[in-house]
Design a protein around this motif. Structure first.
Motif, PDB file in Angstrom:
ATOM      1  N   ARG A 173      29.457  29.121  -3.658  1.00 55.81           N
ATOM      2  CA  ARG A 173      29.687  29.472  -2.252  1.00 55.81           C
ATOM      3  C   ARG A 173      30.428  30.809  -2.144  1.00 55.81           C
ATOM      4  O   ARG A 173      30.188  31.579  -1.233  1.00 55.81           O
ATOM      5  CB  ARG A 173      30.478  28.370  -1.537  1.00 55.81           C
ATOM      6  N   PRO A 228      30.143  24.358  -7.537  1.00 57.50           N
ATOM      7  CA  PRO A 228      29.599  24.673  -6.201  1.00 57.50           C
ATOM      8  C   PRO A 228      30.523  25.582  -5.396  1.00 57.50           C
ATOM      9  O   PRO A 228      30.056  26.361  -4.555  1.00 57.50           O
ATOM     10  CB  PRO A 228      29.444  23.308  -5.520  1.00 57.50           C
ATOM     11  N   GLY A 286      24.100  24.859  -1.815  1.00 55.97           N
ATOM     12  CA  GLY A 286      25.103  24.928  -0.752  1.00 55.97           C
ATOM     13  C   GLY A 286      24.634  24.742   0.666  1.00 55.97           C
ATOM     14  O   GLY A 286      25.376  25.045   1.596  1.00 55.97           O
ATOM     15  N   LEU A 307      22.813  20.664  -4.660  1.00 53.19           N
ATOM     16  CA  LEU A 307      24.083  20.857  -3.946  1.00 53.19           C
ATOM     17  C   LEU A 307      24.684  22.220  -4.240  1.00 53.19           C
ATOM     18  O   LEU A 307      25.388  22.788  -3.414  1.00 53.19           O
ATOM     19  CB  LEU A 307      25.085  19.763  -4.320  1.00 53.19           C
ATOM     20  N   ALA A 308      24.380  22.755  -5.435  1.00 52.71           N
ATOM     21  CA  ALA A 308      24.901  24.075  -5.800  1.00 52.71           C
ATOM     22  C   ALA A 308      24.315  25.157  -4.903  1.00 52.71           C
ATOM     23  O   ALA A 308      24.902  26.216  -4.723  1.00 52.71           O
ATOM     24  CB  ALA A 308      24.600  24.368  -7.270  1.00 52.71           C
TER      25      ALA A 308
END
Ligand code: ADP
Ligand code: MG
Length: 231
Positions: free
Chosen positions: A99, A95, A69, A66-67
């Motif tokens: 971004r 995160p 993105g 998830l990091a």
């Protein structure tokens, strides 16, 4: 650099390329710093300081994924649910930082803070302008969504922001409420389960169960002191 290039007899095009590179790198770094400042993180905490062994319930691979993105590009949402001190804010910030570094517009706010902003805008008859500003954000992080964050009217305003972003922009929400109880935050005549469904559609949900990291660390520190005292 000009003096160095002259002394070394560097060709002009090579010197110019080097100069441009330095300038581009400096500008990029300034832009990242500005985006991080604009995001308004309470503390700048990254994944490198997050101890995954302390909370086995958190899926490390998933968090790392998830990091990267991709979900922000896909306009998906993300939720972190868990008790106080379990690392929700930390894992919402990381995160967000990533971004910012990737050139995205991010804003970190608490649910109560966002509601206060929306209510103020409503009082000043400029509520229509707030969504425009929020709309420009690639990722909106709403921390601490809970029972006591706001009254009914505030919940309606907040929900409108959530619904507006649905499938167009990303949202990361943290809450100490179990997911099943979110409906009670957004209770209201027109806030039906179907509307809540739109928020949870395309949503990665992490349940950060376990005891408080903060509590555990302070207990460890205390135990350390006790051992010293005993000696
Ligand atoms: P929450 O938002 O769930 O109440 P926080 O993210 O604010 O919890 O965490 C509380 C404190 O403990 C913060 O300083 C955070 O950086 C730290 N923390 C929590 N979990 C971890 C962890 N697994 N590894 C390192 N630090 C952690
Ligand atoms: Mg928190």
């Amino acid at each position: 650099m000009a003096r160095e290039a002259a002394a070394a007899g560097e060709p002009y095009d090579a010197y110019l390329a080097r100069l441009t590179e330095v300038e581009v790198t400096a500008r990029a770094a300034t832009a990242v710093a500005a985006r991080i400042r604009a995001a308004g993180f309470p503390v700048v905490k990254d994944l490198d300081t997050f101890d995954f062994t302390a909370c086995p319930a958190v899926p490390k691979q998933k968090v790392l994924e998830l990091a990267r993105g991709e979900w922000v590009g896909q306009h998906a949402n993300c939720c972190r649910i868990g008790g106080s001190g379990t690392g929700k804010t930390h894992l919402a910030t990381a995160p967000g930082l990533a971004r910012c570094r990737a050139g995205k517009r991010v804003r970190f706010t608490t649910a109560a803070g966002l509601v206060a902003q929306l209510e103020k805008a409503q009082q000043e008859h400029r509520l229509d302008r707030v969504p425009t500003a929020l709309d420009r954000l690639d990722l909106l992080i709403v921390d601490e969504l809970g029972y006591l964050s706001f009254r009914r009217a505030g919940a309606e305003l907040l929900f409108r922001v959530f619904a507006d972003r649905s499938e167009r922009r990303s949202l990361l929400v943290t809450s100490d409420l179990p997911f099943g109880e979110w409906g009670t935050v957004f209770q209201g005549e027109r806030m039906t389960a179907a509307r809540l469904d739109r928020l949870t559609h395309q949503c990665q949900i992490f349940e950060m169960n376990g005891e408080s990291y903060r509590f555990r660390e302070s207990m460890k520190a205390k135990a350390g002191k006790d051992v010293k005292k005993a000696k």
